[in-house]
Design an enzyme around this catalytic site. Structure first.
Site, PDB file in Angstrom:
ATOM      1  N   TYR A 223       0.998  -0.994   0.024  1.00 42.03           N
ATOM      2  CA  TYR A 223       0.048   0.218   0.123  1.00 42.03           C
ATOM      3  C   TYR A 223       0.822   1.096   0.234  1.00 42.03           C
ATOM      4  O   TYR A 223       1.843   1.261   0.654  1.00 42.03           O
ATOM      5  CB  TYR A 223      -0.927  -0.188   1.199  1.00 42.03           C
ATOM      6  CG  TYR A 223      -0.887   0.262   2.508  1.00 42.03           C
ATOM      7  CD1 TYR A 223       0.258   1.082   3.644  1.00 42.03           C
ATOM      8  CD2 TYR A 223      -1.638  -1.408   3.197  1.00 42.03           C
ATOM      9  CE1 TYR A 223       0.508   0.747   4.522  1.00 42.03           C
ATOM     10  CE2 TYR A 223      -0.630  -1.576   4.842  1.00 42.03           C
ATOM     11  CZ  TYR A 223       0.222  -0.395   5.265  1.00 42.03           C
ATOM     12  OH  TYR A 223       0.486  -0.667   6.571  1.00 42.03           O
ATOM     13  N   CYS A 224       0.474   2.623  -0.571  1.00 38.90           N
ATOM     14  CA  CYS A 224       1.585   3.545  -1.431  1.00 38.90           C
ATOM     15  C   CYS A 224       2.775   3.412  -1.240  1.00 38.90           C
ATOM     16  O   CYS A 224       3.698   3.942  -0.853  1.00 38.90           O
ATOM     17  CB  CYS A 224       0.971   4.795   0.156  1.00 38.90           C
ATOM     18  SG  CYS A 224       1.754   6.176   0.402  1.00 38.90           S
TER      19      CYS A 224
END
Length: 273
Positions: A134-135
Site C-alpha cells: 500500500y502507498c
C-alpha cells in the site's frame, strides 16, 4: 544545528488533523528560523488517505468498510495514497530548512534512508518501489523484498519535510488486508488499475519481524535519536506552539485540514471528527 525534537502522546482520532497541521507549521518555522526538527507522532487506528484516494469510484463504500474495520479515515495534506496508523506504527518527520532549494527530492529521501539504516544497522535496508504494497513509491524501504516503511515529502517555500511511516510491530498482514479491502470496495470495476495498488498484504512486514525480536515504538524512537545524536528532551507540540506565539497560524492550518476532510466528514454519521 541539532534538530529540535517534538514528541507527545499518541493522537486520538478526534485529533487526527493535528499532526498534519503541525507538520506545515514546522516547515514554515524551518524556513523562517533556519532550524531543523524531528517530529515523532502516532495516531490511533486510522487510515490516512491521500487526495487521490478521495477520487475512487465508490468512496462511500470504501469509507463504510474502513469504519466497520475500526480504521476510520482522514485525508492528509501531502502526496501519496492510503496508509494505516495504529499503535505499532511510528510516524517520523524530518523537517529541514531548504534555502536556495539545496535539498533535491532524492537528496532529502536519501537523508532519511541514511538515518534509518543507521538506526537499524542489523538490517540490510534497500530503497525501491514495492508496487503491490500500500502507498507504493520510489523510496519504499524494504528488507529481503518486504516493505517496512514508506516515505513522502511536503515542501513549503524554503522548507521541506521528509515523512516516513515505519511498521515497528503489530499485525502487518491485517493492516494490508484492511487497505486491500478499501480499494476493492471503492474500486469495484477498476481495482488495481489507474495508479491504485493491487495490495498484497504479504509484500509488507514489520521491524520486529525482520529483527526476529520484540521491539517497542519507544525503543525505535531511541534508535533514531541515537542515529541523529539528539540528546535534548522532547518538546510538547502544544507548548512549543504557544511559546513561539504560533497559535493563530496553527488554527489556520487546522481549518485547512477541516476543509480538506469535508468529503469524509459527510460520509461518517457520528461526530468523530
Amino acid at each position: 544545528m541539532q534538530p529540535i525534537l517534538i514528541d507527545q502522546a499518541p493522537y486520538t482520532y478526534k485529533q487526527a488533523y493535528s499532526p498534519f497541521a503541525l507538520t506545515d507549521l514546522l516547515i514554515d518555522n524551518a524556513d523562517r528560523k533556519q532550524q531543523s526538527f524531528l517530529h515523532f507522532w502516532q495516531l490511533e487506528h486510522t487510515m490516512i488517505l491521500g487526495m487521490k484516494d478521495t477520487r475512487v469510484e465508490d468512496l462511500p463504500a470504501g469509507v463504510a468498510h474502513l469504519v466497520q474495520a475500526d480504521y476510520p479515515p482522514v485525508v492528509r495534506n501531502s502526496g501519496g495514497l492510503g496508509v494505516i496508523a495504529d499503535s505499532g506504527i511510528l510516524n517520523i518527520s524530518l523537517v529541514l530548512p531548504n534555502p536556495d532549494k539545496k535539498w533535491t527530492t532524492d537528496q532529502a529521501y536519501e537523508q532519511m534512508l541514511a538515518f534509518t539504516k543507521k538506526a537499524l544497522p542489523e538490517l540490510s535496508i534497500e530503497a525501491y518501489e514495492v508496487s503491490d504494497s500500500y502507498c507504493p513509491g520510489k523510496y519504499d524501504f524494504s528488507v529481503n523484498g518486504q516493505k517496512i516503511a514508506g516515505t513522502a515529502q511536503r515542501r513549503i517555500k524554503d522548507g521541506v519535510a521528509v515523512m516516513m511511516y515505519l511498521s515497528v510491530n503489530g499485525d502487518q498482514i491485517q493492516r494490508g488486508k484492511v487497505v486491500r479491502e478499501f480499494y476493492r470496495q471503492s474500486l469495484p470495476t477498476t481495482f488495481g488499475t489507474n495508479g491504485y495498488p493491487p495490495v498484497r498484504p504479504e509484500s509488507m512486514t514489520t521491524v520486529a519481524a525482520c529483527l526476529d525480536q520484540n521491539i517497542t515504538v519507544e525503543e525505535m524512537k531511541q534508535r533514531f535519536l541515537d542515529a541523529l545524536e539528539i540528546t535534548d528532551a522532547p518538546l510538547d507540540s502544544q507548548k512549543w506552539i504557544k511559546n513561539e506565539d504560533l497559535s493563530a497560524i496553527y488554527i489556520e492550518k487546522l481549518n485547512r485540514m477541516i476543509q480538506r476532510n469535508q468529503v469524509i466528514k459527510e460520509l461518517i454519521d457520528d461526530d468523530t471528527l
